[in-house]
Design a protein around this motif. Sequence first.
Motif, short mmCIF file in Angstrom:
data_model
loop_
_atom_site.label_atom_id
_atom_site.label_comp_id
_atom_site.label_asym_id
_atom_site.label_seq_id
_atom_site.Cartn_x
_atom_site.Cartn_y
_atom_site.Cartn_z
N LEU A 76 37.85 54.83 39.42
CA LEU A 76 38.11 53.57 40.13
C LEU A 76 37.90 52.39 39.18
O LEU A 76 36.97 52.40 38.36
CB LEU A 76 37.16 53.43 41.32
N ASN A 77 38.76 51.38 39.30
CA ASN A 77 38.58 50.18 38.48
C ASN A 77 37.60 49.23 39.18
O ASN A 77 37.18 49.48 40.31
CB ASN A 77 39.93 49.51 38.17
N GLU A 78 37.26 48.16 38.51
CA GLU A 78 36.25 47.23 39.03
C GLU A 78 36.66 46.62 40.38
O GLU A 78 35.83 46.46 41.27
CB GLU A 78 35.99 46.12 38.01
N ASN A 79 37.93 46.29 40.54
CA ASN A 79 38.40 45.73 41.81
C ASN A 79 38.25 46.73 42.95
O ASN A 79 37.87 46.36 44.07
CB ASN A 79 39.87 45.29 41.71
N GLU A 80 38.54 47.99 42.68
CA GLU A 80 38.41 49.02 43.71
C GLU A 80 36.94 49.25 44.07
O GLU A 80 36.61 49.44 45.25
CB GLU A 80 39.07 50.32 43.23
N ILE A 81 36.08 49.22 43.08
CA ILE A 81 34.64 49.36 43.34
C ILE A 81 34.14 48.19 44.17
O ILE A 81 33.40 48.39 45.14
CB ILE A 81 33.87 49.48 42.01
N ASN A 82 34.56 46.99 43.81
CA ASN A 82 34.17 45.80 44.59
C ASN A 82 34.68 45.88 46.02
O ASN A 82 33.98 45.49 46.96
CB ASN A 82 34.67 44.52 43.92
N TYR A 83 35.90 46.38 46.18
CA TYR A 83 36.46 46.56 47.52
C TYR A 83 35.58 47.51 48.34
O TYR A 83 35.27 47.23 49.51
CB TYR A 83 37.90 47.09 47.45
N LEU A 84 35.19 48.63 47.74
CA LEU A 84 34.34 49.59 48.45
C LEU A 84 32.98 48.99 48.80
O LEU A 84 32.45 49.23 49.89
CB LEU A 84 34.15 50.87 47.63
N GLU A 85 32.43 48.19 47.90
CA GLU A 85 31.15 47.53 48.19
C GLU A 85 31.29 46.57 49.37
O GLU A 85 30.45 46.57 50.28
CB GLU A 85 30.64 46.78 46.96
N ASP A 86 32.36 45.78 49.37
CA ASP A 86 32.61 44.86 50.49
C ASP A 86 32.85 45.62 51.78
O ASP A 86 32.36 45.24 52.84
CB ASP A 86 33.81 43.95 50.18
N LYS A 87 33.63 46.70 51.70
CA LYS A 87 33.94 47.50 52.89
C LYS A 87 32.67 48.11 53.47
O LYS A 87 32.50 48.14 54.70
CB LYS A 87 34.95 48.59 52.52
N LEU A 88 31.78 48.57 52.61
CA LEU A 88 30.53 49.16 53.08
C LEU A 88 29.69 48.13 53.83
O LEU A 88 29.15 48.42 54.90
CB LEU A 88 29.73 49.75 51.92
N ILE A 89 29.62 46.93 53.31
CA ILE A 89 28.87 45.85 53.98
C ILE A 89 29.47 45.58 55.35
O ILE A 89 28.74 45.44 56.35
CB ILE A 89 28.86 44.58 53.11
N ILE A 90 30.79 45.52 55.43
CA ILE A 90 31.46 45.29 56.71
C ILE A 90 31.16 46.41 57.70
O ILE A 90 30.81 46.16 58.86
CB ILE A 90 32.98 45.13 56.50
N LEU A 91 31.25 47.65 57.25
CA LEU A 91 31.02 48.79 58.13
C LEU A 91 29.58 48.84 58.62
O LEU A 91 29.32 49.12 59.79
CB LEU A 91 31.40 50.09 57.43
N VAL A 92 28.63 48.54 57.74
CA VAL A 92 27.22 48.52 58.13
C VAL A 92 26.98 47.44 59.18
O VAL A 92 26.31 47.66 60.19
CB VAL A 92 26.31 48.32 56.90
#
Length: 91
Positions: free
Chosen positions: A10-26
Amino acid sequence: MIKYSTGEILNENEINYLEDKLIILVNEVRLSHARPTIANDHICNFLGIRNESFKMSCIATILDRIKPIDNNMCREQQVFHVLLQAKFLYY
């Protein structure tokens, strides 16, 4: 998640997307009574976690593997506690 489960990096943008998505889901779990989304079994198998695990658990596992945090509790443990508090998991 699918890209990671096929062995791609995964590139940095994809990692950042997953981090943001995790925060939203939590936050969604904390603020609503809606059951979290279940992840694809292929992703669960690739990660070595139980089939029909929550998508947020898979995201946390991926992030813990590729970008660990310096904290007393990894993301996967944090998600587990949120799911317990919201009564989506029992033990």
